[in-house]
Design an enzyme around this catalytic site. Structure first.
Site, mmCIF file in Angstrom:
data_model
loop_
_atom_site.group_PDB
_atom_site.id
_atom_site.type_symbol
_atom_site.label_atom_id
_atom_site.label_comp_id
_atom_site.label_asym_id
_atom_site.label_seq_id
_atom_site.Cartn_x
_atom_site.Cartn_y
_atom_site.Cartn_z
ATOM 1 N N GLU A 253 13.813 5.296 8.838
ATOM 2 C CA GLU A 253 14.807 6.467 8.404
ATOM 3 C C GLU A 253 14.123 7.463 7.491
ATOM 4 O O GLU A 253 14.011 8.484 8.491
ATOM 5 C CB GLU A 253 15.445 6.241 7.957
ATOM 6 C CG GLU A 253 16.828 4.750 8.972
ATOM 7 C CD GLU A 253 17.168 5.665 9.863
ATOM 8 O OE1 GLU A 253 17.732 6.188 10.165
ATOM 9 O OE2 GLU A 253 17.226 4.107 10.603
ATOM 10 N N ASP B 72 9.143 3.509 14.224
ATOM 11 C CA ASP B 72 8.612 2.859 14.000
ATOM 12 C C ASP B 72 7.280 2.026 13.450
ATOM 13 O O ASP B 72 7.256 1.087 12.986
ATOM 14 C CB ASP B 72 8.298 1.502 15.190
ATOM 15 C CG ASP B 72 9.712 1.111 15.833
ATOM 16 O OD1 ASP B 72 11.344 1.598 15.141
ATOM 17 O OD2 ASP B 72 10.228 0.744 17.170
HETATM 18 ZN ZN LIG Z 1 15.133 5.982 14.446
#
Ligand SMILES: [Zn+2]
Length: 419
Positions: A275, A356
């Site tokens: 996030e 990621d």
């Molecule tokens: Zn995301």
């Protein structure tokens, strides 16, 4: 049927057929062979259940689309739009009030139709697969609050747009744009501070192992974070999630209690790293700017079509008005929106890969992020094998196996499967 009507009608049909085709292809991809990356994560029964969840939701989606399309065509070809216009004009109010009545009635009609579907989806489908926690009382109060907010906020914004287009001359689209952009900026602060708390409780994360780990991580990537909030997502559903809102000093990270319950500290830090990656990589800012730009284009196009007699005639209205122009333009705009949507989802999926990568690179071991991704997929009964066309049309996040593959490709990151 005039030229514009023919375009709109074809666009609606093409959209409908395309989505149906993608759904059918997507269902055909289902097979009982569990992908090896999920060995030891999914038992046979739960994996079968994830496939049944997709089947049930897809079939239900068809019912919703068919009913919606049918009712829209009845409204259109049954001369519903001019009938409503006659009634609204008959009240003798100003164009702005007439517009609010016209669009308000259409909005209420649409909401009214969606309620039975929402009830079925929440209390039958989600219930059957063990997700639902919403009670009748929460359901009704949610509907009521959403309606009040839509009337207050939507009504205010709508009256502004109608007034500009009715009285501000050829540059109305530009004034509208400024107002909407200011509105979007204000909402960045209003939504997390006042609106979301109407629906959920946000508790600051208590000091302890998890909080220290999160704060230490945020520090390590130079991310100023004052507070992490736990949201009572379990009030409505067992599904787990985490999200990020706001900018600058007002940014806050929110973890669902359902996420905290099922993940280790390392996994939670990895999820938050993803996030924070969105913020650090400026995805949040770019998405907002893209929204601003998109709104500008839409309003500019709207200024050409809003008083077009041909567009009004497509819906059997002989005297165009600002509010009917606005409604019909939104219908005409749907195909453009469709392509923009595909582009936006593509960009969003790219950003997910980047976030990621950020999470894996900045946390001590990639195994925690990998296990968090797998746990979430299993917990939320995600489809492990979506069809590529379905992904293009519907996915804002890449399918979980592709994400795992991309993380694995990173070379220096060791990826461990299984528990
Ligand atoms: Zn995301």
């Amino acid at each position: 049927m005039n030229f514009i009507a023919a375009i709109i009608f074809s666009a609606i049909l093409v959209d409908f057929i395309l989505h149906m085709t993608a759904d059918i292809l997507n269902l055909r991809m289902l097979n009982n062979q569990l992908p090896e990356q999920f060995n030891g994560w999914y038992d046979e029964h739960r994996y079968a259940s994830s496939q049944e969840y997709l089947r049930v939701n897809t079939r239900f989606g068809w019912l919703v689309s068919i009913v919606n399309l049918g009712l829209f065509l009845v409204l259109w070809f049954g001369r519903g739009f001019p009938m409503l216009d006659q009634w609204v004009r008959g009240t003798g109010h100003s164009p702005v009030i007439c517009g609010i009545l016209y669009i308000g009635v259409l909005f209420l009609l649409k909401s009214f139709i969606s309620v039975p579907f929402l009830i079925y989806s929440t209390f039958c489908i989600e219930e059957r697969f063990g997700f639902n926690k919403t009670t009748g009382k929460i359901f009704i109060s949610d509907l009521f609050k959403q309606l009040v907010l839509a009337v207050l906020i939507g009504g205010l914004l709508l009256s502004g747009v109608l007034a500009f287009f009715a009285y501000a001359g050829p540059h109305a689209w530009f004034y509208c744009w400024i107002v909407i952009v200011v509105f979007m900026a204000v909402m960045q602060f209003v939504v997390p501070t006042w609106i979301l708390p109407l629906f959920n409780k946000f508790k600051p994360l208590e000091p302890g192992e998890l909080k220290s780990a999160i704060m230490a991580y945020a520090d390590s990537i130079d991310f100023s974070l004052k507070n992490v909030f736990i949201m009572d997502g379990s009030k409505r559903s067992k599904k787990a999630n985490a999200f990020f809102t706001g900018f600058g000093r007002h940014k806050r990270i929110v973890l669902y209690d359902t996420l905290v319950k099922n993940h280790t500290t390392d996994e939670l830090v990895a999820v938050l790293a993803h996030e924070m990656g969105h913020y650090k990589k400026k995805h949040v800012l770019w998405m907002l700017l893209t929204g601003v730009f998109q709104t500008g284009i839409m309003l500019y196009l709207l200024s050409f079509f809003i008083s077009s007699p041909m567009l009004s005639e497509a819906f059997y209205i002989t005297t165009p008005s600002v509010y009917t122009g606005l409604v019909f333009f939104s219908i005409l705009f749907a195909p453009i929106d469709f392509f923009m949507g595909i582009l936006m989802q593509y960009l969003s999926r790219k950003n997910e890969y980047a976030a990621d990568r950020f999470a894996v690179e900045t946390t001590p071991d990639s195994a925690s992020f990998v296990s968090a991704l797998k746990k979430l997929a299993v917990h939320n009964l995600s489809n492990l094998s979506p069809h590529p066309l379905y992904v293009v049309l519907n996915y804002s996040h890449p399918p979980v196996l592709e994400r795992l593959r991309a993380i694995g490709k990173g070379g220096r990151w060791k990826v461990e499967g299984g528990r």
